[in-house]
Scaffold this active site. Structure first.
Site, mmCIF file in Angstrom:
data_model
loop_
_atom_site.group_PDB
_atom_site.id
_atom_site.type_symbol
_atom_site.label_atom_id
_atom_site.label_comp_id
_atom_site.label_asym_id
_atom_site.label_seq_id
_atom_site.Cartn_x
_atom_site.Cartn_y
_atom_site.Cartn_z
ATOM 1 N N CYS A 120 5.166 7.234 -3.116
ATOM 2 C CA CYS A 120 3.603 7.276 -3.375
ATOM 3 C C CYS A 120 3.012 8.482 -2.711
ATOM 4 C CB CYS A 120 3.063 5.683 -2.780
ATOM 5 S SG CYS A 120 3.373 5.649 -1.069
ATOM 6 N N CYS A 161 8.485 0.443 3.291
ATOM 7 C CA CYS A 161 6.789 -0.022 3.212
ATOM 8 C C CYS A 161 6.846 -1.359 2.878
ATOM 9 C CB CYS A 161 6.393 0.836 1.949
ATOM 10 S SG CYS A 161 4.944 0.376 1.449
#
Length: 371
Positions: free
Chosen positions: A204, A107
């Site tokens: 997440c 990410c």
């Protein structure tokens, strides 16, 4: 705190506002130093509408409240498509192949310091971007380097090893110079709503859900046998992908006759036979390795350490550095030998190298050297 740049006046910084305390204080500190600050909130995952608690909506609300309090503009952007293509697909492919990936690292590489930086450049005309990561930037050598954060317990350089010196040169990390407790204190003094918000943990896109339940919705699990290192069948697993080397909890075995009281650990995964191999004790011989091979290399300075360099390595986050020797096996493959054997080195995870405080870069662990 020392200024990040001698003359920040008028320079525009886009801060990645996550709705957490670290990015909130980053924005405040940069304003104090004379930068022109604006926030950008990224949405990287499309939640299921049935989710009882929509984390992104709550985080956006907190980010907006902080920006309102600081008197700065907050932009929003949706990177869900980029995240799916570049982070989530990789995450699934690695699990399917029996490895244990780290989506946070991917990410940072693909979203926070690529898609975000491009958006800040092209749409918001930024001079710099800033994030609430606990790392430091140094330009002392004439080329931007990444140093560990001052707070050793929160240092996040492990997650940022894929950054190049060019990306670091465009990035500011204000909280990297502080202890976490100081960051919370500043937020409290400023009356920011995030001052006591708990740190986000876990992945997440999984949120509050159970990891195994989440994975099961995307990948079919194949149950199989659990065997001891000696080949005795002692149980069943629900899918190899739910287990990682060194794992101790959630194995569903215990109270074995003829075994001592030492806890059971995952010591290997036999992909061909779909067998989970376990052994007793955290220093079980099958759990130890004297080194590893890694590929998919990223060096901050784009060249990397010298062949035969004696440096240190982390093979997982929060691990103490281990002294090692690195040799090249071609352009994109290295062999690393530890000074002392290390437990639970895991294929698919990142190995990140250091020279003192400086993060040199790293690669993905491909295979282990047992002896």
């Amino acid at each position: 705190m020392a200024a990040i740049e001698p003359n920040p006046n008028g320079k525009k910084v886009i801060v990645g506002m996550s709705g957490g305390v670290d990015s909130s204080v980053s924005a405040y500190l940069l304003m104090q130093q004379g930068y022109q600050v604006e926030g950008l909130f990224m949405k990287n995952w499309e939640e299921d509408d049935t989710d009882e608690y929509c984390a992104a909506a709550e985080d956006l609300k907190d980010a907006q409240a902080v920006c309102d309090k600081l008197g700065i503009k907050l932009h929003t952007v949706n990177f869900a498509a980029e995240y799916w293509d570049n982070v989530f697909e990789y995450f699934l492919a690695e699990y399917k192949a029996g490895r244990t990936p780290n989506p946070d690292i991917m990410c940072n590489k693909e979203i926070k310091f690529k898609a975000f930086l491009e958006f800040a450049d092209d749409i918001l005309d930024a001079d710099y971007i800033a994030m609430g990561h606990y790392v430091r930037r140094s330009d002392a050598s004439g080329q931007s380097q990444m140093l560990r954060g001052v707070d050793g317990n929160k240092d996040q350089s492990y997650f940022l090893y894929t950054l190049s010196h060019e990306q670091i040169a465009r990035s500011l990390f204000p909280v990297g110079e502080l202890e976490k407790s100081e960051v919370r204190e500043i937020a409290k003094e400023m009356g920011l709503v995030t001052h006591d918000k708990k740190d986000s943990t876990g992945i997440c896109f999984i949120g509050e859900r159970k990891f195994t339940d989440f994975l099961r919705t995307f990948l079919p699990a194949q149950p199989g046998k659990i065997e001891t290192a000696e080949g005795e069948v002692i149980g069943e697993h629900q899918g190899l992908m739910y287990h990682t080397l060194g794992q101790r909890k959630g194995l569903g075995i215990g109270g074995m006759k003829n075994s001592n009281d030492d806890p059971w650990y995952v010591v290997d995964k036999d992909l061909e036979r779909n067998v989970l191999v376990v052994g007793q004790g955290g220093k079980h011989p099958r759990l130890m390795s004297v080194g590893f091979y890694a590929d998919q290399l990223h060096w901050v300075d784009r060249t990397g350490p010298n062949d035969g360099a004696k440096i240190t390595v982390k093979t997982r986050y929060r691990q103490q550095d281990v002294a090692c020797t690195l040799t090249y096996e071609g352009d994109d493959r290295i062999k690393v030998i530890f000074d002392e054997p290390v437990a639970a080195v895991t294929p698919g995870q990142s190995a990140v190298f250091y020279d003192g405080e400086v993060c040199l870069g790293g690669g993905i662990i491909d295979s282990l050297i047992r002896e």
